[in-house]
Design an enzyme around this catalytic site. Sequence first.
Site, PDB file in Angstrom:
ATOM      1  NE  ARG A 160      -3.545   0.218   2.603  1.00 11.95           N
ATOM      2  CZ  ARG A 160      -3.957   0.543   3.830  1.00 11.95           C
ATOM      3  NH1 ARG A 160      -3.798  -0.302   4.826  1.00 11.95           N
ATOM      4  NH2 ARG A 160      -4.516   1.701   4.057  1.00 11.95           N
ATOM      5  CG  ASN A 183      -8.245   9.744   4.330  1.00  9.28           C
ATOM      6  OD1 ASN A 183      -8.980   8.866   4.776  1.00  9.28           O
ATOM      7  ND2 ASN A 183      -8.658  10.634   3.456  1.00  9.28           N
ATOM      8  CG  HIS A 231      -7.617   6.501  12.047  1.00 11.49           C
ATOM      9  ND1 HIS A 231      -8.716   6.161  11.290  1.00 11.49           N
ATOM     10  CD2 HIS A 231      -8.083   6.667  13.318  1.00 11.49           C
ATOM     11  CE1 HIS A 231      -9.799   6.117  12.064  1.00 11.49           C
ATOM     12  NE2 HIS A 231      -9.444   6.433  13.292  1.00 11.49           N
ATOM     13  CB  SER A 240     -18.354   4.192   6.038  1.00 11.37           C
ATOM     14  OG  SER A 240     -17.243   3.865   6.846  1.00 11.37           O
TER      15      SER A 240
END
Length: 249
Positions: A71, A107, A124, A194
Site C-alpha cells: 500500500r 486518512n 489514524h 462511512s
Amino acid sequence: MSIDDPILIDLFRSAARVVVFTGAGVSAESGVPTFRNALTGHWAKFDPAELATTEAYERNPEMVSRWYDGRRCEIGECRPNAGHLALAEFERRVVGRGGRFMIATQNIDRLHQAGGSKSVIELHGTLWVWRCMDCGEEGEERGPAFVEYPPRCACGGMRRPGVVWFGEALPEGAIELAEELVGACDLLLSLGTSSVVYPAAGLIDAALQGGAQVLEVNPEATAYSGRVHWSIRGKSGEVLPELMGAAFG
Ligand code: BJW
Ligand code: ZN
C-alpha cells in the site's frame, strides 16, 4: 439536496470556524482504495482482524508488513485530486478572512498536505512513518519497497507502520484537539467517510451537539445522513470544486 442552496453557499463565504472531517472516500478519486466498498475496498479482499491489529502483526509480521509496504508503494504514486485542492483553497480563504480552519482526517496517505492544506490532524496516524516496536525509534519511510519483511530497526526490533490499528489509542492529543475545535466550530464538513469507526465518527455528533451546521458529501448514505443539515450525494472531487465555485466564483 441542491449544491447551490444559498444558505450553504453563504456559510462557505462567512463561517469563521470551519472543521473538515475526512475519510478514505476523499482519496478515492486519487486512486487510493477505500476500506468498506463491497467490490473494490480493502476489506472486500482481506479480513481487518487479519491485518489491522497488533495481534495480527505479531501473529504474521511478514504478511502484514508486505501488505502495508504494498500500500505504501501504491499510495506513493497517488496525487491529490480536485477535492483535496478545493479544501486547500477553502483553508486559504477562511484563514485569509481571519477565521480558523482545521482538517481532521482518518486518512493515512498525507494527500491533504500534498494538496496544500496546512492544518491537518491525523487521527489514524500515517503510512509514511514506521516505528520500532522495541525501542520506539521512528523514521520517515518513502521510496522503494522494503528489502526485508518485516522491516527491522538497528536494535533488531520489528518496525511497524505508524497507523492506528483497531483497539489502539489515537495519537496523543489528536482526538481531544479535534473534539475541542469541532465543539466550537460554525461549519463541519464530513467528507468521504462511512462514519462507522470511533472515536473519529463521534466528531459528527460533537458538531451537532455544539450547534454547528453540518454538511456531508458522500455518494452513499451513512448513518448520519438523516441527522446532518445538508447531505449531498456525490463525489468530493466534484462536489467541493462546485461549492467553491458557487461561493467564490
Ligand atoms: C466517497 C467517494 C468519493 C467513495 N467522494 N466519498 C463498538 C462501538 C464503538 C466503537 C467500537 C465498537 N467496537 C469496537 C470499537 C472500537 C473501534 C471501532 O470503531 N470499531 C468499529 C468498526 C465498530 N475503534 C478503535 O479500535 C479505535 N481505537 C479505540 O477505540 O481505542 C480505544 C483505546 C483507548 C485508549 C487506549 C487504548 C485503546 C481505533 C480505530 C482505528 C481504525 N483504523 C483503520 C485502519 C488504519 C490502518 C490502515 O490504513 O490499514 O482506519 S480502520 C479503517 O477505517 C481506517 C479508516 O481510517 C477507518 C475509517 O474508514 P473510512 O475512512 O470511513 O473509509 P470507508 O471505506 O469505511 O468509507 C469510505 C466512504 O467513502 C464510503 O462511505 C464511500 O461511500 C465514500 N466514497 N468514493 C466521497 N469519490
Ligand atoms: Zn529499535
